[in-house]
Design a protein around this motif. Structure first.
Motif, PDB file in Angstrom:
ATOM      1  N   VAL A   1     -11.965   6.304  11.870  1.00  0.00           N
ATOM      2  CA  VAL A   1     -11.300   4.855  11.796  1.00  0.00           C
ATOM      3  C   VAL A   1      -9.911   5.348  11.321  1.00  0.00           C
TER       4      VAL A   1
ATOM      5  N   GLU B   1     -21.473   3.247  12.583  1.00  0.00           N
ATOM      6  CA  GLU B   1     -21.105   2.333  13.563  1.00  0.00           C
ATOM      7  C   GLU B   1     -21.543   1.042  12.954  1.00  0.00           C
ATOM      8  N   GLY B   2     -20.689  -0.037  12.914  1.00  0.00           N
ATOM      9  CA  GLY B   2     -21.095  -1.384  12.490  1.00  0.00           C
ATOM     10  C   GLY B   2     -20.389  -1.640  11.250  1.00  0.00           C
TER      11      GLY B   2
ATOM     12  N   ASP C   1     -17.511  -2.512   8.768  1.00  0.00           N
ATOM     13  CA  ASP C   1     -16.290  -3.026   9.027  1.00  0.00           C
ATOM     14  C   ASP C   1     -15.259  -2.229   8.124  1.00  0.00           C
ATOM     15  N   TYR C   2     -14.901  -1.077   8.008  1.00  0.00           N
ATOM     16  CA  TYR C   2     -13.930  -0.677   7.274  1.00  0.00           C
ATOM     17  C   TYR C   2     -12.618  -1.221   6.969  1.00  0.00           C
ATOM     18  N   ARG C   3     -11.969  -1.984   8.034  1.00  0.00           N
ATOM     19  CA  ARG C   3     -10.891  -2.548   7.851  1.00  0.00           C
ATOM     20  C   ARG C   3     -10.972  -3.835   6.924  1.00  0.00           C
ATOM     21  N   ALA C   4     -12.088  -4.455   7.039  1.00  0.00           N
ATOM     22  CA  ALA C   4     -12.565  -5.835   6.097  1.00  0.00           C
ATOM     23  C   ALA C   4     -12.533  -5.458   4.760  1.00  0.00           C
TER      24      ALA C   4
END
Length: 225
Positions: A183, A109-110, A112-115
């Motif tokens: 994700v 949690e926390g 930022d996989y997309r970034a």
């Protein structure tokens, strides 16, 4: 003698109704018996209990005539061994539609996989499904270092060993309990019936009747759904 390789747990439990449709009932409960070879009500059929990851190997090299294995296990087996030393491979006549789950990417949690993916970061990914993970990230153009583990994947991000994991997900409750979030969904998984090609030739009538009976059970179940 027809030998069927199964693993304890969900696959074993969900295979039993399909075997019953073929008139086969296992004589003992593997959870209470210490035996690794179980008789059935059919004198020419027996069940061998092996680790889930070993089912394809037992079938491919003749330790069993047929078995039930998850698609994830079959993909990893093929990636590791190809067609095997014998060149015989495995015949996969049926998707049994049991032990359904999915292979997914999960991160703390926390995070930022997309970034991280957009920025081209190199991710450390813990998994025992290295072939599936390698192909998935390669197709997306994401740079990863794969860390192969055999135990609880959820621990890897929590200890800083990895940024993400690739693992089987069913309900998602284990991820949630360990403060991880799913994700990306890589693929859906169910279990397949696999058959040794040589055994199919030598014991064709008996094995084919078993395959047909299980196929009929699957069709009946789908009609009732």
């Amino acid at each position: 003698m027809i030998t069927l390789a199964l693993s304890k747990g969900r696959i074993f439990d969900e295979t039993l109704p399909l075997l019953a449709r073929a008139g086969i009932e296992v004589a003992e409960d593997p959870n209470t018996s210490r035996k690794l070879i179980l008789a059935t009500n059919q004198p020419d059929v027996r069940v061998v209990l092996v680790r889930a990851t070993d089912v394809p190997t037992y079938v491919e090299y003749g330790g069993a005539d047929l078995g039930v294995a998850g698609l994830d296990t079959l993909i990893e087996h093929t990636a590791q061994w190809g067609q095997g030393l014998t060149g015989g491979g495995l015949y996969r006549p049926l998707d049994l539609g049991i032990a359904r789950c999915r292979v997914s990417v999960a991160v703390p949690e926390g995070f930022d996989y997309r970034a991280a993916v957009r920025q081209g970061s190199r991710l450390r990914v813990a998994t025992k499904y290295t072939a599936i993970a390698r192909d998935f990230f390669a197709e997306k153009g994401v740079h990863v270092d794969l860390i192969k583990l055999y135990g609880s994947m959820e621990l890897a991000p929590l200890t800083g060993l990895a940024d993400a994991i690739v693992d089987l997900v069913s309900t998602g409750n284990t991820l949630k309990a360990n403060h991880l979030v799913e994700v990306e969904r890589i693929m859906d998984i169910s279990s397949r019936l696999v058959v040794n090609p040589a055994a199919l030739k030598l014991k064709r009538e008996r094995i084919r009747s078993l395959i047909d009976a299980m196929a009929a059970a699957i069709s009946e179940r789908e009609c009732q759904a």
